[in-house]
Design a protein around this motif. Structure first.
Motif: not given
Lengths: 579, 372
Positions: A139-157
């Motif tokens: 976002y340019g305001l704070c020092p950029p985060s050095n995190l990398k992450y995965y996201i797994i989505e669980l839908d309704e099913v």
């Protein structure tokens, strides 16, 4: 099936089971973010509260302790996430390609966490959820985060399994996955203009019959006798002569742990050989000019070395390298040698990257013995997800191509039938390449990952870690690291050379001139010359020179005997002998 | 300051062709000139038709050669040797055209109009009777419609017939035109176009009485890959057939810039065996060696069209010329012209009377081609 998300008991029960340390509620998005720092997993519940419920000024902690309010919400989807801290690089990261296959500890790879999570989920519930990898937005305001992450989505099913998933996910069940990284010079990569004919999604159309790579090899050898065949006639010629190798096909199945499906038989109109000829065209190994079928410039280096191996015993012995201690040495056409495996793997990776890598990914997630049916049942969903992932990483002008392909895939009627034409050939190619082993139990064929596939997955994981989307970047890796990848996955003993001046490439370049010359005076296609040198040093001398490495050497005029003119837009150039 | 202060009438390194075609010149590169002269002489003196492929990188002078020979030199050669002149025509390969053969025919007719064709056949009557001419047409064309077309051309006596014929040749196949000419169908078929062109070529060079040869330069042949595959095949087939049907007195130059292609090495693969076996002759427009380049620059500067009296390399010092040539990479004629033209203009801009090595060094940032 009644969605259990509406069951009020489950929502707060899940959260209790998760035991969050931090909770953050975004009132506007109606999303509840929970973090468990003990095992590093976080959950984001995307909720829909009925309008009768007052959620103003509620913070996360208040919400999770307010069962009554909480359980009034419907869960739209849940994201499961883990992160890693990327190793800090200063602005001057090394910009030379290096083949550093070690050097990082596993804990720094988000891809490892992701694949382990996916494996566990599949192992329990036989499905692959939507996932992607991301770096946080700066976002340019704070020092950029050095995190990398995965996201797994669980839908309704799949929400019904959420509670049990968050129980077993943090468990340390020894997910064996090394991640091998190879460096690419990003700056150079993005500076180069992409060549023409550059499509984003590379798919080869296949028919279920085109299963044996040995037949492709067989058709290529026909061109040793004649540089061209009439396009209406080639399939008839192939069928007429293919009977000679039938016994090799059966030997391949019976004695050499292969498979005999996809036989070419004599037909009236050449329909048996057609699928293989189409496949050769799709892989850009042959092309049609003036109503004649000819070898492409890309396949001529292979064709030459292949024919040479029949008369040069030294080369022949180098190609018959035993990939497996239990392998029997054989001259069987269908039992591919080292050169065959390298060449066909390369063509498949370049031209079929989208489907082929998807299948390798699925195999890696399944991570145990499987049947074609197992791949077929998840494939359509998986490649649609892969297109969705790709969409987040491309420029606007490429979105239309993605949308078109996605619509086409979504509209497949009776996908199980259609998918047989996609999956069966590719599993068989993987078998022929030595990436899979197979076992027949009753009527069914069971496949298992073999060592080359496992090692290849490690490299693919490294590419995912770097670029998130593999299939659009694999070509760059081939140009920069093909031989070291081959060396690694087939367990060979070659070593990389960094100073090309120390070895005599010139004499091989002269050889290339006489082998690949055409009517064009005093010049040959640069790609053929460079490939020839790289292949011959690798096969004869166990020395690794990569394509881009030698190309740069020539562009930088480090030899005074040759001149290279390279055209990025054509992805090739001309090599001249300096007079 | 202007050019005359540098003892020049105009900038000799102009990049485009000269305004007056007949003033087009050839300087330097004597070996290359000799090769092409020989080819033309051979065509004028002997019968067999030939295809010659001119290979040369971009900017190596192929188009200039086509212009020079077709507009000027061919005629000079025939005069020097006391032979009947050749017809010379320069065509550019039709690009991105749905119908490349028709496109070529139109270009052809743009340069050799119906008027020219008629006057050529009229001139033939100096050597043959009309009956003989008609016999020749019939035996050569082997095509009733084409025979009729040429008969009509020979006997065209009214403006009406004339205009109808023109329309016909340019692809008009309306009933009105066809019936007024008494022709059953139009000139649409590729094979008929072949027959039309080959009949014309064979007739006007018959026994070399009127013309000694028909020389066609086909420029930018490498652009054949901008056509789709079907068009490419059609066009190469057309060329092959044309060549087969004009076995005498036809010289076809194909100007080729070697290009790299997606999945074939170069165009010789595409031309098809039939064409390449007929095209064993090649002339290579090589990049200049430094000495050749120097000779070129010297002759160019001192050519009478630019300078009244020879003055060596002035306004350049010889050292500056060598220095430039060493540092601009591969020496194609176009590149030499661009670089030297630029330096000349910069000298004018800065009132510099003598262009020496120091001046070059001060100016090299302006030069894209500088590789020092």
């Amino acid at each position: 099936m009644k969605s259990q998300t509406n069951d009020p008991v489950q929502t707060s029960a899940i959260i209790k089971a998760f035991d969050p340390f931090n909770a953050y509620f975004d009132e506007e998005a109606q999303s509840l973010f929970l973090e468990n720092v003990h095992h590093g997993i976080s959950l984001t519940f995307y909720l829909k509260f009925p309008s009768s419920v007052n959620i103003n000024d509620l913070n996360g902690y208040e919400l999770i302790n307010n069962e009554e309010v909480l359980n009034k919400a419907i869960i739209l989807k849940v994201e499961i996430s883990e992160y890693v801290t990327t190793h800090s690089g200063d602005g001057n990261d090394k910009d030379i390609e290096s083949d550093d296959l070690d050097g990082h500890t596993d804990e720094q790879f988000v891809i490892k966490k992701l694949i382990c999570a996916l494996r566990k989920i599949f192992s329990s519930y036989q499905f692959i959820p939507y996932y992607h990898i991301t770096e946080p937005i700066d976002y340019g305001l704070c020092p950029p985060s050095n995190l990398k992450y995965y996201i797994i989505e669980l839908d309704e099913v799949h929400l019904k399994w959420l509670e049990s998933i968050i129980r077993f996910l943090p468990m340390d069940n020894n997910c064996f996955l090394n991640v091998k990284t190879l460096e690419i010079d990003r700056y150079k990569y993005f500076k180069e203009r992409p060549p023409r004919n550059n499509s984003l999604i590379n798919i080869v159309q296949t028919n279920t019959k085109a299963r044996r790579i040995g037949y492709l090899k067989y058709i290529i050898t026909k061109f040793e006798k004649s540089p061209y065949f009439p396009s209406t006639f080639l399939s008839k010629i192939v069928e007429r002569d293919a009977a000679i190798i039938n016994n090799e096909l059966f030997e391949y199945k019976n004695n050499l742990s292969g498979n005999d499906k996809g036989v070419i038989q004599l037909t009236k109109s050449g329909t048996s050989a057609e699928p293989y000829i189409r496949l050769l065209q799709g892989l850009n190994i042959i092309t049609v000019r003036n109503k004649s079928v000819i070898l492409t410039k890309q396949s001529k280096v292979y064709s030459y070395l292949n024919s040479k191996s029949k008369i040069d015993p030294i080369l022949a012995s180098k190609l018959k390298f035993r990939f497996d201690l239990f392998e029997i040495e054989s001259d069987n056409l269908f039992k591919l040698n080292l050169l065959d495996r390298m060449f066909f793997l390369r063509q498949i990776l370049i031209h079929d990257s989208f489907y082929f890598l998807a299948i390798v990914d699925i195999i890696s997630i399944i991570n145990k013995q499987f049947r074609a049916h197992d791949i077929i049942s998840v494939f359509q969903r998986f490649i649609i997800d892969e297109i969705n992932r790709t969409t987040t990483k491309v420029k606007n002008d490429q979105l239309r191509e993605l949308r078109t392909i996605k619509e086409r895939i979504e509209s497949w009627k009776s996908p199980k039938v259609y998918l047989e034409h996609i999956i069966e050939p590719r599993l068989n190619w993987l078998l022929d390449l030595g990436f899979l082993t197979s076992e027949t139990k009753g009527n069914a064929t069971y496949y298992q990952m073999a060592t080359p596939c496992r090692l290849f997955s490690e490299i693919l994981a490294g590419i995912s870690e770097e670029w998130f989307i593999k299939h659009i970047h694999i070509k760059k890796y081939i140009e920069n690291h093909f031989f070291i990848i081959t060396n690694y996955i087939f367990g060979l003993q070659s070593f990389k050379i960094t100073n090309i001046k120390a070895i005599n490439v010139e004499s091989r370049l002269y050889e290339a001139f006489s082998i690949f010359k055409t009517e064009a005076p005093k010049r040959i296609a640069a790609s053929q010359a460079i490939e020839y040198v790289c292949y011959t040093f690798f096969l004869y001398e166990n020395i690794i020179i990569e394509f881009n490495q030698l190309k740069q050497f020539l562009i930088d005029k480090k030899t005074d005997k040759f001149i290279l003119e390279w055209y990025n837009s054509e992805n090739d150039g001309a090599l001249y002998i300096k007079s | 300051m202007n050019l005359s202060d540098l003892k020049l009438n105009e900038n000799p390194f102009r990049i485009g062709p000269p305004l007056n075609n007949t003033k087009i010149i050839w300087v330097g590169f004597p070996d290359l000139k000799q090769k092409i002269d020989n080819r033309i002489t051979f065509a004028m003196k002997t019968s067999p038709s030939r295809i010659v492929i001119n290979w040369g990188r971009y900017g190596s002078g192929k188009t200039h050669a086509a212009n020079y020979y077709s507009k000027r030199r061919s005629l000079e050669i025939s005069q020097e040797l006391g032979l009947q002149p050749a017809i010379n025509i320069k065509l550019v390969l039709p690009r991105t055209s749905k119908d490349p053969v028709q496109s070529l025919l139109r270009n052809f007719l743009g340069q050799i109009s119906l008027k020219n064709i008629k006057s050529d056949f009229d001139s033939l009557e100096e050597f043959f009777t009309r009956e003989q001419i008609i016999q020749i047409i019939e035996s050569i064309s082997n095509d009733n419609i084409i025979t009729e077309v040429f008969k009509k051309v020979i006997s065209a006596d009214s403006d009406e017939v004339y205009h109808s014929l023109e329309a016909y040749l340019f692809g008009d196949t309306t009933k009105g035109t066809l019936s007024s000419l008494g022709l059953p169908s139009g000139l649409k078929d590729d094979e008929q176009v072949v027959n039309f062109l080959s009949t014309y070529i064979n007739c006007i060079t018959y026994e070399k009485k009127l013309y000694s040869s028909f020389v066609m330069w086909l420029d930018e042949f490498e652009d054949i890959d901008t056509l789709n595959k079907i068009s490419q095949d059609r066009f190469t087939t057309f060329l092959r057939q044309l060549f087969d049907k004009a076995p005498n007195n036809f010289l076809l130059f194909l100007n080729f810039t070697p290009k790299t292609f997606y999945n074939i090495e170069d165009l010789s693969i595409t031309l098809g065996e039939a064409l390449t076996t007929r095209a064993k002759l090649q002339i290579v427009f090589e990049p200049a060696k430094p000495q050749e380049a120097k000779q070129y620059i010297n002759e160019l500067l001192n050519d009478p069209s630019f300078r009244d009296q020879p003055s060596g390399f002035s306004p350049f010092t010889e050292e500056a010329v060598e220095y430039l040539l060493q540092n601009i990479g591969i020496l194609s004629v176009r590149k030499i012209n661009e670089v030297f033209s630029l330096i000349l203009e910069m000298a004018l801009m800065t009132d510099t009377h003598e262009i020496n090595k120091e001046f070059i060094n001060q100016s090299k940032d302006e030069m894209i081609s500088w590789e020092g």
